[in-house]
Design a protein around this motif. Sequence first.
Motif, PDB file in Angstrom:
ATOM      1  N   PRO A  55      47.812  45.440  38.667  1.00  0.00           N
ATOM      2  CA  PRO A  55      46.593  46.163  39.057  1.00  0.00           C
ATOM      3  C   PRO A  55      45.365  45.242  39.098  1.00  0.00           C
ATOM      4  CG  PRO A  55      47.889  47.502  37.553  1.00  0.00           C
ATOM      5  CD  PRO A  55      48.551  46.145  37.604  1.00  0.00           C
ATOM      6  N   LEU A  56      45.279  44.302  38.146  1.00  0.00           N
ATOM      7  CA  LEU A  56      44.184  43.328  38.177  1.00  0.00           C
ATOM      8  C   LEU A  56      44.288  42.469  39.427  1.00  0.00           C
ATOM      9  CD1 LEU A  56      41.777  41.829  36.867  1.00  0.00           C
ATOM     10  CD2 LEU A  56      43.473  40.366  35.738  1.00  0.00           C
ATOM     11  N   GLY A  57      45.507  42.088  39.793  1.00  0.00           N
ATOM     12  CA  GLY A  57      45.717  41.300  41.003  1.00  0.00           C
ATOM     13  C   GLY A  57      45.263  42.028  42.253  1.00  0.00           C
ATOM     14  N   GLU A  58      45.513  43.337  42.296  1.00  0.00           N
ATOM     15  CA  GLU A  58      45.042  44.149  43.433  1.00  0.00           C
ATOM     16  C   GLU A  58      43.515  44.115  43.519  1.00  0.00           C
ATOM     17  OE1 GLU A  58      46.807  45.728  45.743  1.00  0.00           O
ATOM     18  OE2 GLU A  58      48.813  45.604  44.883  1.00  0.00           O
ATOM     19  N   LYS A  59      42.847  44.268  42.386  1.00  0.00           N
ATOM     20  CA  LYS A  59      41.374  44.200  42.357  1.00  0.00           C
ATOM     21  C   LYS A  59      40.896  42.825  42.806  1.00  0.00           C
ATOM     22  CE  LYS A  59      40.673  47.491  38.602  1.00  0.00           C
ATOM     23  NZ  LYS A  59      40.200  47.665  37.229  1.00  0.00           N
ATOM     24  N   PHE A  60      41.586  41.795  42.318  1.00  0.00           N
ATOM     25  CA  PHE A  60      41.216  40.426  42.664  1.00  0.00           C
ATOM     26  C   PHE A  60      41.338  40.189  44.168  1.00  0.00           C
ATOM     27  CE2 PHE A  60      42.213  35.803  42.882  1.00  0.00           C
ATOM     28  CZ  PHE A  60      41.011  35.329  42.401  1.00  0.00           C
ATOM     29  N   LEU A  61      42.388  40.733  44.781  1.00  0.00           N
ATOM     30  CA  LEU A  61      42.547  40.571  46.232  1.00  0.00           C
ATOM     31  C   LEU A  61      41.427  41.261  47.001  1.00  0.00           C
ATOM     32  CD1 LEU A  61      46.359  40.693  47.038  1.00  0.00           C
ATOM     33  CD2 LEU A  61      44.834  38.747  46.818  1.00  0.00           C
ATOM     34  N   HIS A  62      40.954  42.394  46.487  1.00  0.00           N
ATOM     35  CA  HIS A  62      39.812  43.065  47.138  1.00  0.00           C
ATOM     36  C   HIS A  62      38.577  42.172  47.078  1.00  0.00           C
ATOM     37  CE1 HIS A  62      41.821  46.796  48.007  1.00  0.00           C
ATOM     38  NE2 HIS A  62      42.177  46.949  46.747  1.00  0.00           N
ATOM     39  N   ILE A  63      38.393  41.493  45.951  1.00  0.00           N
ATOM     40  CA  ILE A  63      37.267  40.561  45.820  1.00  0.00           C
ATOM     41  C   ILE A  63      37.422  39.410  46.803  1.00  0.00           C
ATOM     42  CG2 ILE A  63      36.180  38.874  44.269  1.00  0.00           C
ATOM     43  CD1 ILE A  63      36.844  40.897  41.975  1.00  0.00           C
ATOM     44  N   LEU A  64      38.629  38.870  46.903  1.00  0.00           N
ATOM     45  CA  LEU A  64      38.868  37.778  47.854  1.00  0.00           C
ATOM     46  C   LEU A  64      38.632  38.229  49.293  1.00  0.00           C
ATOM     47  CD1 LEU A  64      42.030  36.025  46.381  1.00  0.00           C
ATOM     48  CD2 LEU A  64      39.645  35.292  46.225  1.00  0.00           C
ATOM     49  N   ASP A  65      39.026  39.462  49.613  1.00  0.00           N
ATOM     50  CA  ASP A  65      38.757  40.006  50.946  1.00  0.00           C
ATOM     51  C   ASP A  65      37.256  40.084  51.205  1.00  0.00           C
ATOM     52  OD1 ASP A  65      41.454  40.263  51.535  1.00  0.00           O
ATOM     53  OD2 ASP A  65      41.532  42.402  51.003  1.00  0.00           O
ATOM     54  N   SER A  66      36.504  40.512  50.204  1.00  0.00           N
ATOM     55  CA  SER A  66      35.043  40.590  50.335  1.00  0.00           C
ATOM     56  C   SER A  66      34.446  39.198  50.527  1.00  0.00           C
ATOM     57  CB  SER A  66      34.418  41.257  49.107  1.00  0.00           C
ATOM     58  OG  SER A  66      34.824  42.595  49.025  1.00  0.00           O
TER      59      SER A  66
END
Length: 122
Positions: free
Chosen positions: A90-101
């Motif tokens: 779940p943290l990885g999913e959040k991190f990917l959203h940050i990378l997308d941003s």
Amino acid sequence: MIEQSKKFSKKAAPERSARMVETICGCKWSLTVFNLLANDIRRPGEMVRCVEGLSTKVLNECLRKNMEFGILEKTIYPELPPRVEYALTPLGEKFLHILDSLEKLQQEMDSTAASTQILSNK
């Protein structure tokens, strides 16, 4: 009555998350691994076969770093031959959203820089 001005302390970057972003984005292969996972390629052998220039040693180091940060989780299946798969936490999913941003921000910056360059050439 004289209003006291509010004093602010120096704001520092959040140490662990800043180090995580720097380490992961600085890793030549982490973003590629995330792309593989997004395309349902979860096994290390398949990852190495799918990416030209990616060695098993480098992949294992990349996977280890991502697991240390809690971005990836490793599942070992109790079968012969052994099977290992990786997935985002779940943290990885959040991190990917940050990378997308961050990627969108970079595109905006590139677009702005290109527009500025065009205007300065006129």
